[in-house]
Write a protein that holds these residues in place. Structure first.
Motif, PDB file in Angstrom:
ATOM      1  N   LEU A 116      22.446  55.581  14.936  1.00  0.00           N
ATOM      2  CA  LEU A 116      23.238  55.367  13.726  1.00  0.00           C
ATOM      3  C   LEU A 116      22.832  54.084  13.009  1.00  0.00           C
ATOM      4  CD1 LEU A 116      26.801  56.415  14.975  1.00  0.00           C
ATOM      5  CD2 LEU A 116      25.447  57.552  13.198  1.00  0.00           C
ATOM      6  N   LYS A 117      22.526  53.062  13.777  1.00  0.00           N
ATOM      7  CA  LYS A 117      22.170  51.780  13.164  1.00  0.00           C
ATOM      8  C   LYS A 117      20.815  51.847  12.465  1.00  0.00           C
ATOM      9  CE  LYS A 117      22.132  46.822  14.235  1.00  0.00           C
ATOM     10  NZ  LYS A 117      20.881  46.501  13.543  1.00  0.00           N
ATOM     11  N   ARG A 118      19.858  52.491  13.110  1.00  0.00           N
ATOM     12  CA  ARG A 118      18.488  52.474  12.577  1.00  0.00           C
ATOM     13  C   ARG A 118      18.236  53.550  11.529  1.00  0.00           C
ATOM     14  NH1 ARG A 118      14.706  51.149  17.929  1.00  0.00           N
ATOM     15  NH2 ARG A 118      15.643  49.108  18.358  1.00  0.00           N
ATOM     16  N   THR A 119      18.842  54.716  11.680  1.00  0.00           N
ATOM     17  CA  THR A 119      18.569  55.803  10.739  1.00  0.00           C
ATOM     18  C   THR A 119      19.571  55.865   9.601  1.00  0.00           C
ATOM     19  OG1 THR A 119      19.853  57.455  11.980  1.00  0.00           O
ATOM     20  CG2 THR A 119      17.539  57.158  12.596  1.00  0.00           C
TER      21      THR A 119
ATOM     22  N   GLY B 228      36.756  47.902  10.576  1.00  0.00           N
ATOM     23  CA  GLY B 228      35.550  48.724  10.551  1.00  0.00           C
ATOM     24  C   GLY B 228      35.594  49.738   9.423  1.00  0.00           C
ATOM     25  N   ASN B 229      34.489  50.413   9.200  1.00  0.00           N
ATOM     26  CA  ASN B 229      34.421  51.436   8.160  1.00  0.00           C
ATOM     27  C   ASN B 229      35.052  52.714   8.704  1.00  0.00           C
ATOM     28  OD1 ASN B 229      33.714  53.217   6.080  1.00  0.00           O
ATOM     29  ND2 ASN B 229      31.878  52.030   5.626  1.00  0.00           N
ATOM     30  N   VAL B 230      36.378  52.786   8.587  1.00  0.00           N
ATOM     31  CA  VAL B 230      37.139  53.864   9.206  1.00  0.00           C
ATOM     32  C   VAL B 230      36.700  55.233   8.695  1.00  0.00           C
ATOM     33  CG1 VAL B 230      39.443  54.849   9.446  1.00  0.00           C
ATOM     34  CG2 VAL B 230      39.123  52.397   9.656  1.00  0.00           C
ATOM     35  N   GLY B 231      36.414  55.316   7.399  1.00  0.00           N
ATOM     36  CA  GLY B 231      36.028  56.608   6.831  1.00  0.00           C
ATOM     37  C   GLY B 231      34.784  57.168   7.476  1.00  0.00           C
ATOM     38  N   LEU B 232      33.727  56.371   7.581  1.00  0.00           N
ATOM     39  CA  LEU B 232      32.484  56.843   8.180  1.00  0.00           C
ATOM     40  C   LEU B 232      32.679  57.185   9.658  1.00  0.00           C
ATOM     41  CD1 LEU B 232      29.924  54.323   6.619  1.00  0.00           C
ATOM     42  CD2 LEU B 232      30.547  56.599   5.821  1.00  0.00           C
ATOM     43  N   ILE B 233      33.388  56.327  10.371  1.00  0.00           N
ATOM     44  CA  ILE B 233      33.627  56.566  11.798  1.00  0.00           C
ATOM     45  C   ILE B 233      34.441  57.839  11.988  1.00  0.00           C
ATOM     46  CG2 ILE B 233      34.762  55.646  13.865  1.00  0.00           C
ATOM     47  CD1 ILE B 233      34.133  52.825  12.694  1.00  0.00           C
ATOM     48  N   ALA B 234      35.449  58.041  11.130  1.00  0.00           N
ATOM     49  CA  ALA B 234      36.285  59.235  11.231  1.00  0.00           C
ATOM     50  C   ALA B 234      35.479  60.505  10.994  1.00  0.00           C
ATOM     51  CB  ALA B 234      37.442  59.147  10.239  1.00  0.00           C
TER      52      ALA B 234
ATOM     53  N   ALA C 294      34.849  43.278  20.426  1.00  0.00           N
ATOM     54  CA  ALA C 294      35.186  41.854  20.278  1.00  0.00           C
ATOM     55  C   ALA C 294      33.968  40.982  20.549  1.00  0.00           C
ATOM     56  CB  ALA C 294      36.328  41.495  21.236  1.00  0.00           C
ATOM     57  N   ALA C 295      33.164  41.348  21.548  1.00  0.00           N
ATOM     58  CA  ALA C 295      31.959  40.574  21.861  1.00  0.00           C
ATOM     59  C   ALA C 295      30.956  40.641  20.717  1.00  0.00           C
ATOM     60  CB  ALA C 295      31.327  41.099  23.149  1.00  0.00           C
ATOM     61  N   ILE C 296      30.797  41.831  20.119  1.00  0.00           N
ATOM     62  CA  ILE C 296      29.882  41.983  18.976  1.00  0.00           C
ATOM     63  C   ILE C 296      30.321  41.101  17.820  1.00  0.00           C
ATOM     64  CG2 ILE C 296      29.085  43.593  17.192  1.00  0.00           C
ATOM     65  CD1 ILE C 296      29.114  45.788  19.315  1.00  0.00           C
TER      66      ILE C 296
ATOM     67  N   TRP D 174      24.068  51.738   9.709  1.00  0.00           N
ATOM     68  CA  TRP D 174      25.400  51.285  10.078  1.00  0.00           C
ATOM     69  C   TRP D 174      25.322  49.903  10.720  1.00  0.00           C
ATOM     70  CZ3 TRP D 174      29.421  55.255  12.141  1.00  0.00           C
ATOM     71  CH2 TRP D 174      29.453  56.372  11.303  1.00  0.00           C
ATOM     72  N   THR D 175      26.436  49.154  10.640  1.00  0.00           N
ATOM     73  CA  THR D 175      26.523  47.917  11.407  1.00  0.00           C
ATOM     74  C   THR D 175      26.610  48.283  12.890  1.00  0.00           C
ATOM     75  OG1 THR D 175      28.947  47.811  11.401  1.00  0.00           O
ATOM     76  CG2 THR D 175      27.779  46.839   9.518  1.00  0.00           C
ATOM     77  N   LEU D 176      26.291  47.331  13.746  1.00  0.00           N
ATOM     78  CA  LEU D 176      26.306  47.616  15.176  1.00  0.00           C
ATOM     79  C   LEU D 176      27.712  47.970  15.653  1.00  0.00           C
ATOM     80  CD1 LEU D 176      24.866  47.775  17.861  1.00  0.00           C
ATOM     81  CD2 LEU D 176      25.196  45.305  18.133  1.00  0.00           C
ATOM     82  N   ALA D 177      28.730  47.246  15.175  1.00  0.00           N
ATOM     83  CA  ALA D 177      30.105  47.528  15.594  1.00  0.00           C
ATOM     84  C   ALA D 177      30.531  48.926  15.175  1.00  0.00           C
ATOM     85  CB  ALA D 177      31.060  46.488  15.022  1.00  0.00           C
ATOM     86  N   ASP D 178      30.271  49.315  13.927  1.00  0.00           N
ATOM     87  CA  ASP D 178      30.618  50.659  13.466  1.00  0.00           C
ATOM     88  C   ASP D 178      29.837  51.721  14.225  1.00  0.00           C
ATOM     89  OD1 ASP D 178      32.418  49.675  11.681  1.00  0.00           O
ATOM     90  OD2 ASP D 178      31.167  49.943   9.902  1.00  0.00           O
TER      91      ASP D 178
END
Length: 362
Positions: free
Chosen positions: A110-113, A142-148, A341-343, A116-120
């Motif tokens: 998701l991050k590379r293609t 976070g970007n709730v829409g994309l995650i949802a 939280a660590a991210i 997305w941010t790493l957390a999302d």
């Protein structure tokens, strides 16, 4: 307008928004949509957001919803279910590895293609524990829409299509709220302890502290056999509506075009996560002496309640499937807030260092 008038107007808008959220739940329940009391409120309040008629949820209402939802999730852990975890040590170890594999490879995809941010990306790739994922996403901005979109697509495929592939059958039904209602006194004690633990987690800057605090206390209380009981159906429904309304209210910041653009990410991330789960399920099938269908359902990156019901409907080993989904639910629910939280701490430190050096943050 006077201060009292402003407070009354704000309260009225809160009540109206929650009423709309509840109406969305009723509509989705009538239409037979899975997880209607979460999906309906999320959708209804998201529509308000797109109409620019939503209001931010009052924090006390959000915290009440999270506390009650955490209690309900923890109440799924019976002593029998927890004892079953010891019967499949190798398979459960494979499950833990599959969870880590899904989190790592799917989030990287998701991050590379998809950028997305790493957390999302981690939240979007988390297998199961949807309530925890969305609560953490909303709590951490976070970007709730994309995650949802990604999470909902995965659940849809697993619930509606996977069973038909296995036995040419229909989907699954939701787990009804059955069993005795927990007495007021032990419920009050659990809620009080949950609130105290939540405050500690909040001081430690752990994401979704109310949800996680109630989950841990309820999990221990029910899993150790100290108490057994559920919320009244009405209170359980209210908690789902409050959480759903809060999650839906986060769509106020969602770019509509980005939602449409998230569909390829949903398809691709599902393919990656299911391929990883399938690979580990094949190994477990050979080692655990269970049917291939049971291994697939046990390792499929879906929710605890839904996948356990699928096992019952498909005539599979419910202990094997339930133990694996309970183990993954606990693992994801406990580790995910800590990982996020660590991210955030690492990213905040990086930004501070970049500003201190006079560089533009990347």
């Amino acid at each position: 307008m006077t201060r009292t008038g402003s407070v009354l107007l704000a309260s009225a808008r809160q009540v109206a928004q929650i009423a709309v959220a509840g109406a969305g739940g009723v509509l989705f329940l009538f239409l037979g949509v899975p997880a209607a009391w979460v999906a309906g409120p999320v959708t209804a309040v998201a529509v308000l957001c797109f109409m620019r008629r939503s209001v931010p949820m009052a924090r006390p209402l959000v915290e009440i919803g999270f506390l009650l939802a955490g209690f309900t999730m923890g109440a799924t852990a019976t002593p029998e279910a927890l004892s079953a975890l010891t019967r499949y040590p190798v398979s459960l170890l494979l499950l833990a590895l599959s969870v880590l594999g899904v989190l790592l490879l799917t989030s990287l995809w998701l991050k590379r293609t998809s950028g997305w941010t790493l957390a999302d990306a981690v939240l979007g790739s988390a297998p199961g524990a949807l309530s925890t994922v969305m609560a953490v996403a909303a709590d951490r901005g976070g970007n709730v829409g994309l995650i949802a979109v990604v999470q909902s697509f995965r659940l849809f495929v697993l619930v509606l299509i996977l069973p038909m592939i296995i036995v040419l059958s229909g989907g699954a039904t939701e787990v009804p709220q059955t069993g005795e209602v927990l007495a007021p006194l032990p419920f009050a004690v659990i809620m009080a302890l949950s609130f105290v633990l939540s405050l500690v987690l909040q001081r430690l800057r752990i994401a979704a502290p109310m949800l996680l605090g109630a989950l841990v206390v309820s999990l221990l209380a029910h899993g150790l056999g100290l108490v057994q009981g559920r919320l009244p159906v009405s209170l359980y429904t209210v908690s789902l509506v409050l959480v759903g309304a809060f999650v839906g209210s986060r769509f106020a910041t969602v770019n509509r075009q980005a939602l449409i653009a998230a569909f390829p990410a949903a398809v691709g991330s599902f393919a990656v996560s299911f391929a990883i789960a399938l690979g580990f399920a094949l190994v477990s099938w050979q080692l655990a002496d269970v049917t291939f269908a049971a291994a697939i359902i046990a390792f499929a990156p879906g929710g605890l309640e839904v996948m356990t019901v699928l096992a019952l409907l498909l005539g599979l080993d419910p202990i094997f499937v339930g133990a694996h989904h309970l183990a993954r639910f606990i693992l994801v629910a406990l580790l995910l807030p800590i990982i996020i939280a660590a991210i955030h701490r690492v990213e905040s430190r990086r930004l501070k260092n970049a500003y201190a050096a006079g560089d533009e943050p990347q």
